[in-house]
Write a protein that holds these residues in place. Structure first.
Motif, PDB file in Angstrom:
ATOM      1  N   HIS A  95      33.694  37.321  26.696  1.00  0.00           N
ATOM      2  CA  HIS A  95      32.809  37.733  27.792  1.00  0.00           C
ATOM      3  C   HIS A  95      33.585  38.248  28.992  1.00  0.00           C
ATOM      4  N   GLY A  96      34.846  37.847  29.116  1.00  0.00           N
ATOM      5  CA  GLY A  96      35.642  38.315  30.238  1.00  0.00           C
ATOM      6  C   GLY A  96      37.116  37.991  30.074  1.00  0.00           C
ATOM      7  N   VAL A  97      37.965  38.907  30.535  1.00  0.00           N
ATOM      8  CA  VAL A  97      39.420  38.729  30.524  1.00  0.00           C
ATOM      9  C   VAL A  97      39.919  39.069  31.932  1.00  0.00           C
ATOM     10  N   TYR A  98      40.606  38.127  32.583  1.00  0.00           N
ATOM     11  CA  TYR A  98      41.053  38.334  33.962  1.00  0.00           C
ATOM     12  C   TYR A  98      42.504  37.883  34.094  1.00  0.00           C
ATOM     13  N   TYR A  99      43.319  38.721  34.685  1.00  0.00           N
ATOM     14  CA  TYR A  99      44.742  38.412  34.779  1.00  0.00           C
ATOM     15  C   TYR A  99      45.291  38.806  36.149  1.00  0.00           C
ATOM     16  N   GLY A 100      46.506  38.322  36.432  1.00  0.00           N
ATOM     17  CA  GLY A 100      47.094  38.593  37.740  1.00  0.00           C
ATOM     18  C   GLY A 100      46.458  37.773  38.846  1.00  0.00           C
ATOM     19  N   ILE A 101      45.888  36.610  38.494  1.00  0.00           N
ATOM     20  CA  ILE A 101      45.280  35.727  39.489  1.00  0.00           C
ATOM     21  C   ILE A 101      46.401  34.975  40.211  1.00  0.00           C
ATOM     22  N   SER A 102      46.424  35.053  41.520  1.00  0.00           N
ATOM     23  CA  SER A 102      47.490  34.451  42.320  1.00  0.00           C
ATOM     24  C   SER A 102      47.589  32.947  42.109  1.00  0.00           C
ATOM     25  N   ARG A 103      48.816  32.438  42.110  1.00  0.00           N
ATOM     26  CA  ARG A 103      49.044  30.991  41.997  1.00  0.00           C
ATOM     27  C   ARG A 103      48.458  30.240  43.179  1.00  0.00           C
ATOM     28  N   ASP A 104      48.194  30.921  44.288  1.00  0.00           N
ATOM     29  CA  ASP A 104      47.623  30.275  45.472  1.00  0.00           C
ATOM     30  C   ASP A 104      46.109  30.136  45.383  1.00  0.00           C
ATOM     31  N   THR A 105      45.513  30.743  44.366  1.00  0.00           N
ATOM     32  CA  THR A 105      44.062  30.680  44.175  1.00  0.00           C
ATOM     33  C   THR A 105      43.648  29.305  43.666  1.00  0.00           C
ATOM     34  N   THR A 106      42.614  28.739  44.263  1.00  0.00           N
ATOM     35  CA  THR A 106      42.117  27.435  43.820  1.00  0.00           C
ATOM     36  C   THR A 106      40.640  27.492  43.425  1.00  0.00           C
ATOM     37  N   GLY A 107      40.146  28.694  43.210  1.00  0.00           N
ATOM     38  CA  GLY A 107      38.770  28.830  42.772  1.00  0.00           C
ATOM     39  C   GLY A 107      38.303  30.271  42.808  1.00  0.00           C
ATOM     40  N   VAL A 108      37.178  30.530  42.150  1.00  0.00           N
ATOM     41  CA  VAL A 108      36.573  31.858  42.136  1.00  0.00           C
ATOM     42  C   VAL A 108      35.064  31.730  42.347  1.00  0.00           C
ATOM     43  N   THR A 109      34.483  32.787  42.927  1.00  0.00           N
ATOM     44  CA  THR A 109      33.034  32.887  43.066  1.00  0.00           C
ATOM     45  C   THR A 109      32.604  34.226  42.471  1.00  0.00           C
ATOM     46  N   ASN A 110      31.325  34.453  42.390  1.00  0.00           N
ATOM     47  CA  ASN A 110      30.818  35.701  41.822  1.00  0.00           C
ATOM     48  C   ASN A 110      31.326  36.922  42.583  1.00  0.00           C
ATOM     49  N   LEU A 111      31.500  36.800  43.899  1.00  0.00           N
ATOM     50  CA  LEU A 111      31.963  37.929  44.714  1.00  0.00           C
ATOM     51  C   LEU A 111      33.364  38.393  44.328  1.00  0.00           C
ATOM     52  N   ASP A 112      34.173  37.479  43.803  1.00  0.00           N
ATOM     53  CA  ASP A 112      35.533  37.840  43.395  1.00  0.00           C
ATOM     54  C   ASP A 112      35.555  38.827  42.243  1.00  0.00           C
ATOM     55  N   PHE A 113      34.448  38.944  41.518  1.00  0.00           N
ATOM     56  CA  PHE A 113      34.408  39.783  40.329  1.00  0.00           C
ATOM     57  C   PHE A 113      33.777  41.150  40.592  1.00  0.00           C
ATOM     58  N   GLU A 114      33.577  41.477  41.855  1.00  0.00           N
ATOM     59  CA  GLU A 114      33.090  42.810  42.205  1.00  0.00           C
ATOM     60  C   GLU A 114      34.259  43.798  42.186  1.00  0.00           C
ATOM     61  N   PRO A 115      34.046  45.009  41.687  1.00  0.00           N
ATOM     62  CA  PRO A 115      35.137  45.989  41.622  1.00  0.00           C
ATOM     63  C   PRO A 115      35.509  46.511  43.008  1.00  0.00           C
ATOM     64  N   THR A 116      36.776  46.875  43.162  1.00  0.00           N
ATOM     65  CA  THR A 116      37.235  47.442  44.425  1.00  0.00           C
ATOM     66  C   THR A 116      37.086  48.956  44.419  1.00  0.00           C
ATOM     67  N   GLY A 117      36.894  49.532  43.227  1.00  0.00           N
ATOM     68  CA  GLY A 117      36.822  50.982  43.102  1.00  0.00           C
ATOM     69  C   GLY A 117      38.163  51.584  42.726  1.00  0.00           C
ATOM     70  N   LYS A 118      39.182  50.750  42.632  1.00  0.00           N
ATOM     71  CA  LYS A 118      40.516  51.211  42.264  1.00  0.00           C
ATOM     72  C   LYS A 118      40.885  50.666  40.889  1.00  0.00           C
ATOM     73  N   GLU A 119      40.874  51.542  39.897  1.00  0.00           N
ATOM     74  CA  GLU A 119      41.179  51.179  38.515  1.00  0.00           C
ATOM     75  C   GLU A 119      40.398  49.924  38.106  1.00  0.00           C
ATOM     76  N   ASN A 120      41.110  48.907  37.575  1.00  0.00           N
ATOM     77  CA  ASN A 120      40.411  47.697  37.130  1.00  0.00           C
ATOM     78  C   ASN A 120      40.657  46.520  38.072  1.00  0.00           C
ATOM     79  N   GLU A 121      40.836  46.819  39.341  1.00  0.00           N
ATOM     80  CA  GLU A 121      41.047  45.761  40.333  1.00  0.00           C
ATOM     81  C   GLU A 121      39.716  45.168  40.794  1.00  0.00           C
ATOM     82  N   LEU A 122      39.738  43.880  41.065  1.00  0.00           N
ATOM     83  CA  LEU A 122      38.563  43.166  41.533  1.00  0.00           C
ATOM     84  C   LEU A 122      38.809  42.615  42.935  1.00  0.00           C
ATOM     85  N   LYS A 123      37.721  42.314  43.646  1.00  0.00           N
ATOM     86  CA  LYS A 123      37.835  41.868  45.032  1.00  0.00           C
ATOM     87  C   LYS A 123      38.539  40.522  45.173  1.00  0.00           C
ATOM     88  N   GLY A 124      38.631  39.769  44.089  1.00  0.00           N
ATOM     89  CA  GLY A 124      39.340  38.493  44.125  1.00  0.00           C
ATOM     90  C   GLY A 124      40.850  38.662  44.142  1.00  0.00           C
TER      91      GLY A 124
END
Length: 199
Positions: A95-124
């Motif tokens: 259902h989803g594959v996500y990589y390059g998540i920062s080691r400083d991240t301690t959680g995600v919300t739905n807003l993190d999965f919105e596209p930035t408009g640049k290639e396959n980058e997400l707002k998270g």
């Protein structure tokens, strides 16, 4: 269409539980077969809880809000995989594959999965790979009348970043699985359950 879907689900009623093919059953996890990161989803409940409709294709299709502890020193980056092993197919549905998540991240919300408009980058601040439907995230939608399906949200801590030059621009779970061999230091899982009943 509901009758057709229900008929298919009855034919394949026993075609579920492909746990042996889950992402965490691959060679990269041979030395760490059990999860050791605690993943929480306060908006739903403990792992194994029933998912409300707003987290499914029957509602808004939001990604669940997940949280976890601070990274250990050896963790340099996170990877997250979402999959359903109860679909009537030979392997779990990705259902989803996500990589390059920062080691400083301690959680995600739905807003993190919105596209930035640049290639396959997400707002998270991370990127998404290729899932079954070729989109960012496919929310739960089990076959009507097929019984409860489990949706695994797996967080994997890596001791080094993925080598993007060795993968496609939109990498598949299979590509990622090969690239993380020898790099997994910890992992954790939260499982949500959803069922579409014939009523």
């Amino acid at each position: 269409m509901n009758y057709v879907e229900y008929g298919i689900s009855r034919i394949f009623a026993n075609a579920k539980g492909r746990d042996a093919r889950l992402f965490t059953k691959g060679p990269a996890f041979a030395q760490i077969p059990q999860p050791d990161i605690s993943i929480e989803c306060t908006e739903v409940g403990p792992t194994g809880s029933h998912m409300p409709s707003h987290l499914t294709a029957d509602g808004a299709g939001h990604f669940p809000t997940l949280s976890w502890p601070m990274a250990t020193p050896e963790a340099k980056e996170y990877l997250m995989i979402s999959e359903d092993p109860d679909a009537p197919l030979p392997s779990p549905i990705i259902h989803g594959v996500y990589y390059g998540i920062s080691r400083d991240t301690t959680g995600v919300t739905n807003l993190d999965f919105e596209p930035t408009g640049k290639e396959n980058e997400l707002k998270g601040g991370f990127r998404y790979g290729k899932n079954r439907r070729g989109n960012i995230y496919t929310p739960p939608r089990p076959l009507l009348g097929h019984g409860p399906h489990r949706y695994f949200y797996t967080l994997i801590a890596l001791n080094e970043s993925l080598d993007l030059s060795r993968m496609s621009a939109l990498p598949t779970a299979e590509e990622v699985a090969k690239e993380i061999e020898g790099k997994v230091v910890q992992w954790g899982q939260w499982v949500g359950v959803y069922e579409r009943k014939w009523e």
